[in-house]
Design a protein around this motif. Sequence first.
Motif, PDB file in Angstrom:
ATOM      1  N   TYR A 104      91.559  24.650 -39.142  1.00 30.75           N
ATOM      2  CA  TYR A 104      90.743  25.635 -38.419  1.00 30.75           C
ATOM      3  C   TYR A 104      90.473  25.135 -37.004  1.00 30.75           C
ATOM      4  O   TYR A 104      90.112  23.968 -36.816  1.00 30.75           O
ATOM      5  N   ASN A 105      90.635  26.004 -36.012  1.00 32.63           N
ATOM      6  CA  ASN A 105      90.186  25.715 -34.662  1.00 32.63           C
ATOM      7  C   ASN A 105      88.715  26.072 -34.611  1.00 32.63           C
ATOM      8  O   ASN A 105      88.343  27.215 -34.862  1.00 32.63           O
ATOM      9  N   CYS A 106      87.892  25.102 -34.308  1.00 34.36           N
ATOM     10  CA  CYS A 106      86.451  25.288 -34.402  1.00 34.36           C
ATOM     11  C   CYS A 106      85.822  25.571 -33.040  1.00 34.36           C
ATOM     12  O   CYS A 106      86.357  25.181 -32.004  1.00 34.36           O
ATOM     13  N   THR A 107      84.671  26.187 -33.106  1.00 34.57           N
ATOM     14  CA  THR A 107      83.867  26.444 -31.922  1.00 34.57           C
ATOM     15  C   THR A 107      82.730  25.443 -31.891  1.00 34.57           C
ATOM     16  O   THR A 107      82.055  25.215 -32.892  1.00 34.57           O
ATOM     17  N   ASN A 139      79.426  16.783 -41.503  1.00 32.59           N
ATOM     18  CA  ASN A 139      78.565  17.526 -42.419  1.00 32.59           C
ATOM     19  C   ASN A 139      77.961  18.749 -41.761  1.00 32.59           C
ATOM     20  O   ASN A 139      77.106  19.409 -42.345  1.00 32.59           O
ATOM     21  N   SER A 140      78.400  19.058 -40.552  1.00 29.35           N
ATOM     22  CA  SER A 140      77.877  20.201 -39.810  1.00 29.35           C
ATOM     23  C   SER A 140      78.967  21.213 -39.505  1.00 29.35           C
ATOM     24  O   SER A 140      78.877  21.968 -38.548  1.00 29.35           O
ATOM     25  N   VAL A 141      80.025  21.208 -40.310  1.00 31.00           N
ATOM     26  CA  VAL A 141      81.123  22.164 -40.145  1.00 31.00           C
ATOM     27  C   VAL A 141      80.858  23.355 -41.052  1.00 31.00           C
ATOM     28  O   VAL A 141      80.651  23.195 -42.250  1.00 31.00           O
ATOM     29  N   VAL A 142      80.845  24.549 -40.453  1.00 28.98           N
ATOM     30  CA  VAL A 142      80.621  25.775 -41.215  1.00 28.98           C
ATOM     31  C   VAL A 142      81.864  26.639 -41.106  1.00 28.98           C
ATOM     32  O   VAL A 142      82.301  26.975 -40.005  1.00 28.98           O
ATOM     33  N   ILE A 143      82.469  26.951 -42.254  1.00 32.34           N
ATOM     34  CA  ILE A 143      83.590  27.881 -42.300  1.00 32.34           C
ATOM     35  C   ILE A 143      83.015  29.218 -42.756  1.00 32.34           C
ATOM     36  O   ILE A 143      82.477  29.322 -43.859  1.00 32.34           O
ATOM     37  N   THR A 144      83.114  30.221 -41.890  1.00 34.13           N
ATOM     38  CA  THR A 144      82.536  31.523 -42.210  1.00 34.13           C
ATOM     39  C   THR A 144      83.440  32.291 -43.164  1.00 34.13           C
ATOM     40  O   THR A 144      84.601  31.918 -43.368  1.00 34.13           O
TER      41      THR A 144
END
Length: 163
Positions: A104-107, A139-144
């Motif tokens: 995933y490319n994250c923001t 621990n702060s990665v959120v995949i919607t």
Amino acid sequence: LMLSGHVIGISMTSAPTSQVYVYLTDKPVKVDHLYVTISQMAFHMEGSGNTTWVTCGLTEATFDLTQLVNTSQLAAQCSLTNGTYNIIRLYVTGVQAVVNGQTYNCTLPSGRFEVQLGPSPIVVNGTSYDVTVDFGAVNSVVITGNGKCIVVPVIHTSVKKHP
């Protein structure tokens, strides 16, 4: 994945300088990999308003934060002139998370990490320091639900005199 690129020190002026070594680390993970690309680092000089930032020479580098659990990696060696520094800023050009084999490319909402230096500022006056930046990002990665990735890390620093 270790540092990709080279760390380059810069010479500010003929004023006395001290070395500040910046290390990266992170906590145990909920993602397979978290690649963070840092293009620049800067230190804020206290007492000069919000306008005086001293940048470190740094070739853009990518770090896999999952590889920095229970260890740290030297990211930059910065030459800072005498003064009091209270904030470190890391400019981030990209974040990618790998979760269950899916990339995933994250923001990163702010496009940078910015954090206070320890419980009190560091006073550079001929003394060299080690600054460790603990991201807490894995621990702060959120995949919607629609496949978007957002990273909102809780970052801490620790500072000690360089041996």
